[in-house]
Design a protein around this motif. Sequence first.
Motif, PDB file in Angstrom:
ATOM      1  N   CYS A 234     -47.674  38.217  27.159  1.00  0.00           N
ATOM      2  CA  CYS A 234     -48.659  37.658  28.083  1.00  0.00           C
ATOM      3  C   CYS A 234     -47.996  37.492  29.453  1.00  0.00           C
ATOM      4  O   CYS A 234     -46.806  37.187  29.547  1.00  0.00           O
ATOM      5  CB  CYS A 234     -49.129  36.309  27.551  1.00  0.00           C
ATOM      6  SG  CYS A 234     -50.090  35.342  28.717  1.00  0.00           S
ATOM      7  N   PRO A 235     -48.731  37.673  30.559  1.00  0.00           N
ATOM      8  CA  PRO A 235     -48.138  37.499  31.892  1.00  0.00           C
ATOM      9  C   PRO A 235     -47.484  36.129  32.105  1.00  0.00           C
ATOM     10  O   PRO A 235     -46.568  36.016  32.931  1.00  0.00           O
ATOM     11  CB  PRO A 235     -49.322  37.703  32.822  1.00  0.00           C
ATOM     12  CG  PRO A 235     -50.217  38.636  32.080  1.00  0.00           C
ATOM     13  CD  PRO A 235     -50.099  38.219  30.643  1.00  0.00           C
ATOM     14  N   THR A 236     -47.934  35.105  31.391  1.00  0.00           N
ATOM     15  CA  THR A 236     -47.277  33.805  31.562  1.00  0.00           C
ATOM     16  C   THR A 236     -45.794  33.881  31.198  1.00  0.00           C
ATOM     17  O   THR A 236     -44.989  33.097  31.697  1.00  0.00           O
ATOM     18  CB  THR A 236     -47.952  32.712  30.699  1.00  0.00           C
ATOM     19  OG1 THR A 236     -47.917  33.110  29.332  1.00  0.00           O
ATOM     20  CG2 THR A 236     -49.383  32.471  31.122  1.00  0.00           C
ATOM     21  N   PHE A 237     -45.448  34.833  30.330  1.00  0.00           N
ATOM     22  CA  PHE A 237     -44.042  35.016  29.964  1.00  0.00           C
ATOM     23  C   PHE A 237     -43.211  35.335  31.203  1.00  0.00           C
ATOM     24  O   PHE A 237     -42.085  34.842  31.366  1.00  0.00           O
ATOM     25  CB  PHE A 237     -43.931  36.153  28.940  1.00  0.00           C
ATOM     26  CG  PHE A 237     -42.524  36.494  28.534  1.00  0.00           C
ATOM     27  CD1 PHE A 237     -41.881  35.795  27.530  1.00  0.00           C
ATOM     28  CD2 PHE A 237     -41.838  37.531  29.157  1.00  0.00           C
ATOM     29  CE1 PHE A 237     -40.581  36.109  27.161  1.00  0.00           C
ATOM     30  CE2 PHE A 237     -40.544  37.859  28.791  1.00  0.00           C
ATOM     31  CZ  PHE A 237     -39.904  37.140  27.791  1.00  0.00           C
ATOM     32  N   GLY A 238     -43.760  36.183  32.084  1.00  0.00           N
ATOM     33  CA  GLY A 238     -43.031  36.568  33.292  1.00  0.00           C
ATOM     34  C   GLY A 238     -42.694  35.381  34.178  1.00  0.00           C
ATOM     35  O   GLY A 238     -41.586  35.269  34.708  1.00  0.00           O
ATOM     36  N   VAL A 239     -43.668  34.473  34.337  1.00  0.00           N
ATOM     37  CA  VAL A 239     -43.408  33.264  35.132  1.00  0.00           C
ATOM     38  C   VAL A 239     -42.411  32.361  34.405  1.00  0.00           C
ATOM     39  O   VAL A 239     -41.511  31.784  35.021  1.00  0.00           O
ATOM     40  CB  VAL A 239     -44.723  32.506  35.384  1.00  0.00           C
ATOM     41  CG1 VAL A 239     -44.448  31.205  36.142  1.00  0.00           C
ATOM     42  CG2 VAL A 239     -45.694  33.369  36.168  1.00  0.00           C
ATOM     43  N   SER A 240     -42.538  32.275  33.095  1.00  0.00           N
ATOM     44  CA  SER A 240     -41.707  31.364  32.307  1.00  0.00           C
ATOM     45  C   SER A 240     -40.226  31.724  32.333  1.00  0.00           C
ATOM     46  O   SER A 240     -39.368  30.846  32.227  1.00  0.00           O
ATOM     47  CB  SER A 240     -42.200  31.331  30.854  1.00  0.00           C
ATOM     48  OG  SER A 240     -43.538  30.911  30.790  1.00  0.00           O
ATOM     49  N   VAL A 241     -39.910  33.017  32.431  1.00  0.00           N
ATOM     50  CA  VAL A 241     -38.504  33.418  32.436  1.00  0.00           C
ATOM     51  C   VAL A 241     -37.953  33.550  33.853  1.00  0.00           C
ATOM     52  O   VAL A 241     -36.756  33.749  34.031  1.00  0.00           O
ATOM     53  CB  VAL A 241     -38.295  34.755  31.690  1.00  0.00           C
ATOM     54  CG1 VAL A 241     -38.720  34.619  30.240  1.00  0.00           C
ATOM     55  CG2 VAL A 241     -39.034  35.907  32.370  1.00  0.00           C
ATOM     56  N   CYS A 242     -38.815  33.459  34.847  1.00  0.00           N
ATOM     57  CA  CYS A 242     -38.385  33.720  36.227  1.00  0.00           C
ATOM     58  C   CYS A 242     -38.377  32.450  37.088  1.00  0.00           C
ATOM     59  O   CYS A 242     -37.363  32.101  37.693  1.00  0.00           O
ATOM     60  CB  CYS A 242     -39.316  34.773  36.830  1.00  0.00           C
ATOM     61  SG  CYS A 242     -38.921  35.278  38.497  1.00  0.00           S
ATOM     62  N   ALA A 243     -39.499  31.739  37.119  1.00  0.00           N
ATOM     63  CA  ALA A 243     -39.629  30.591  38.023  1.00  0.00           C
ATOM     64  C   ALA A 243     -38.633  29.468  37.748  1.00  0.00           C
ATOM     65  O   ALA A 243     -38.106  28.859  38.691  1.00  0.00           O
ATOM     66  CB  ALA A 243     -41.067  30.060  37.973  1.00  0.00           C
ATOM     67  N   PRO A 244     -38.328  29.128  36.461  1.00  0.00           N
ATOM     68  CA  PRO A 244     -37.386  28.021  36.230  1.00  0.00           C
ATOM     69  C   PRO A 244     -35.986  28.275  36.770  1.00  0.00           C
ATOM     70  O   PRO A 244     -35.178  27.340  36.842  1.00  0.00           O
ATOM     71  CB  PRO A 244     -37.362  27.913  34.690  1.00  0.00           C
ATOM     72  CG  PRO A 244     -38.671  28.468  34.241  1.00  0.00           C
ATOM     73  CD  PRO A 244     -38.929  29.600  35.197  1.00  0.00           C
ATOM     74  N   LEU A 245     -35.688  29.501  37.168  1.00  0.00           N
ATOM     75  CA  LEU A 245     -34.370  29.778  37.747  1.00  0.00           C
ATOM     76  C   LEU A 245     -34.190  29.106  39.105  1.00  0.00           C
ATOM     77  O   LEU A 245     -33.055  28.950  39.570  1.00  0.00           O
ATOM     78  CB  LEU A 245     -34.162  31.299  37.873  1.00  0.00           C
ATOM     79  CG  LEU A 245     -33.983  32.039  36.542  1.00  0.00           C
ATOM     80  CD1 LEU A 245     -34.072  33.540  36.746  1.00  0.00           C
ATOM     81  CD2 LEU A 245     -32.645  31.676  35.909  1.00  0.00           C
ATOM     82  N   ILE A 246     -35.289  28.725  39.744  1.00  0.00           N
ATOM     83  CA  ILE A 246     -35.185  27.958  40.996  1.00  0.00           C
ATOM     84  C   ILE A 246     -34.886  26.519  40.588  1.00  0.00           C
ATOM     85  O   ILE A 246     -35.750  25.802  40.082  1.00  0.00           O
ATOM     86  CB  ILE A 246     -36.484  28.055  41.821  1.00  0.00           C
ATOM     87  CG1 ILE A 246     -36.901  29.531  41.983  1.00  0.00           C
ATOM     88  CG2 ILE A 246     -36.282  27.384  43.177  1.00  0.00           C
ATOM     89  CD1 ILE A 246     -35.831  30.439  42.538  1.00  0.00           C
ATOM     90  N   GLN A 247     -33.658  26.106  40.805  1.00  0.00           N
ATOM     91  CA  GLN A 247     -33.132  24.890  40.185  1.00  0.00           C
ATOM     92  C   GLN A 247     -33.811  23.600  40.619  1.00  0.00           C
ATOM     93  O   GLN A 247     -33.806  22.621  39.872  1.00  0.00           O
ATOM     94  CB  GLN A 247     -31.628  24.787  40.479  1.00  0.00           C
ATOM     95  CG  GLN A 247     -30.822  26.003  40.011  1.00  0.00           C
ATOM     96  CD  GLN A 247     -30.669  26.061  38.503  1.00  0.00           C
ATOM     97  OE1 GLN A 247     -29.879  25.341  37.928  1.00  0.00           O
ATOM     98  NE2 GLN A 247     -31.450  26.912  37.861  1.00  0.00           N
ATOM     99  N   ASP A 248     -34.378  23.583  41.833  1.00  0.00           N
ATOM    100  CA  ASP A 248     -35.096  22.385  42.268  1.00  0.00           C
ATOM    101  C   ASP A 248     -36.591  22.663  42.407  1.00  0.00           C
ATOM    102  O   ASP A 248     -37.287  22.000  43.162  1.00  0.00           O
ATOM    103  CB  ASP A 248     -34.526  21.833  43.576  1.00  0.00           C
ATOM    104  CG  ASP A 248     -34.417  22.897  44.652  1.00  0.00           C
ATOM    105  OD1 ASP A 248     -34.793  24.061  44.389  1.00  0.00           O
ATOM    106  OD2 ASP A 248     -33.947  22.576  45.759  1.00  0.00           O
ATOM    107  N   GLY A 249     -37.072  23.642  41.651  1.00  0.00           N
ATOM    108  CA  GLY A 249     -38.503  23.941  41.621  1.00  0.00           C
ATOM    109  C   GLY A 249     -39.092  23.551  40.278  1.00  0.00           C
ATOM    110  O   GLY A 249     -38.399  23.550  39.259  1.00  0.00           O
ATOM    111  N   ALA A 250     -40.388  23.213  40.274  1.00  0.00           N
ATOM    112  CA  ALA A 250     -41.094  22.916  39.032  1.00  0.00           C
ATOM    113  C   ALA A 250     -42.154  23.994  38.811  1.00  0.00           C
ATOM    114  O   ALA A 250     -42.559  24.672  39.758  1.00  0.00           O
ATOM    115  CB  ALA A 250     -41.745  21.546  39.102  1.00  0.00           C
ATOM    116  N   VAL A 251     -42.570  24.142  37.570  1.00  0.00           N
ATOM    117  CA  VAL A 251     -43.607  25.116  37.215  1.00  0.00           C
ATOM    118  C   VAL A 251     -44.784  24.371  36.602  1.00  0.00           C
ATOM    119  O   VAL A 251     -44.593  23.526  35.726  1.00  0.00           O
ATOM    120  CB  VAL A 251     -43.074  26.153  36.204  1.00  0.00           C
ATOM    121  CG1 VAL A 251     -44.134  27.221  35.935  1.00  0.00           C
ATOM    122  CG2 VAL A 251     -41.792  26.788  36.694  1.00  0.00           C
TER     123      VAL A 251
END
Length: 425
Positions: free
Chosen positions: A28-45
């Motif tokens: 599912c496309p949510t997988f792409g966000v889940s493995v990518c966005a959390p790498l921004i250490q001071d960002g939230a998803v």
Amino acid sequence: MRLKRLSEIQSSKDIFGDCSAISCGVFCPTFGVSVCAPLIQDGAVLIVGTPECTWYAKNSSIYHAIDPGWDRFYCCAMEEQDITFGENGAIIKAICDIAAESDIHCIFLASTCVPEIIGDDLEAIAKAGEKLSGIPVLPVRIAHYDHKCNEFGVAVSRTLESLGSLMEAQPKQPKTVNLLGRNFHSAVDGSLRDTELVKLLQTHGIAIQRILPDRCSTSELKKAPSVALNIVTNEVGRELAYYMEKHFGIPYVLFEPSFDLDYIRAGYDKLQKCLGISMEQELCGRKREAKAAIHNGRRLLQGKSFINGGRPPDAFEAAEFLAEMGMKPLLIHAYRLCENSSKRIEKILQRGWNPYVNYVANPEGAAALTEELAPDIYIGHGDAERLIDRGIKQIEMLLPPGKLGYEAIVYAVSALTGVGRREFI
């Protein structure tokens, strides 16, 4: 089982599996966000969708992300009333609650199918949330119902592109580059940092400033436009490269994983020209090594049959490369056609091969076909014990993330001949 032969593949819609429904992709496309966005250490998803969608996204982050960031990953699950009447301010409230955490400096707001279908305007909500919370809110539209985000790679691309809004114009530093592309599974399959490309660049005084996606902070992202050049190492990085060229005037060079000697040479030529360096001596040696690998591999692999899974590089490019090595393609698992797929397909057909083509997310059909076709080598995900029982050799991945440039060819041939050495020689 409904399958087409390679000669019948005219568009991506011709690639399908058992099910008559159109799949959203391997993940599912949510997988792409889940493995990518959390790498921004001071960002939230913040994922918005049905409970099933948000649960899947959270689960993907926990089990598959290099940095799961579970304490920064939030789900806004829609109830039946929300689906009927809209979100009614709950998302903005969630944004403000998350932003109240002092160590959160941006929020990725990812939509899924249902909020997009019922018309919730996530971009407008993001703007309102940003104004109220005082921190950047980055909308990432990943619903696939409109056929525009039908696999997780597109979601990664859109997540990366959203990072552009966090960047700021910087004085350019000569001899510095960013690498924009796929860096998943790097913990077990090698990293872009280990590649021939990076080692050659560093030998000639080129500094790698930022790899995206990879761990970094929003303050580090702001400085990403200070480089002289962006190198796109996977198609998921293209949209961000376009963005940075348009807004910050940073040129880019495509240098994706490939088995094509001419493509690799052309990519290195562009890099040398853009960066004002000469790597000719090393490149000549690397190319000779790759050519020798192909020559020796052809001798060992001639006449052997294979099934190719849908892992990098493009399935049709990999099949063309193996066919040129004298191997016989029986079945190709593919996602979709890429810009050069037609050319690859034509070359395979010219060699007299017309294999089946199966959609990659069709494991049951793939297993049944594997037993029926009985290849010498199976490349990709598969039931290892089942393959061993039937005397089929398996290679999980022909081209891992840590191989880029001429070394990719050497690695792939080594993997193929090594797997078959006991029987092939």
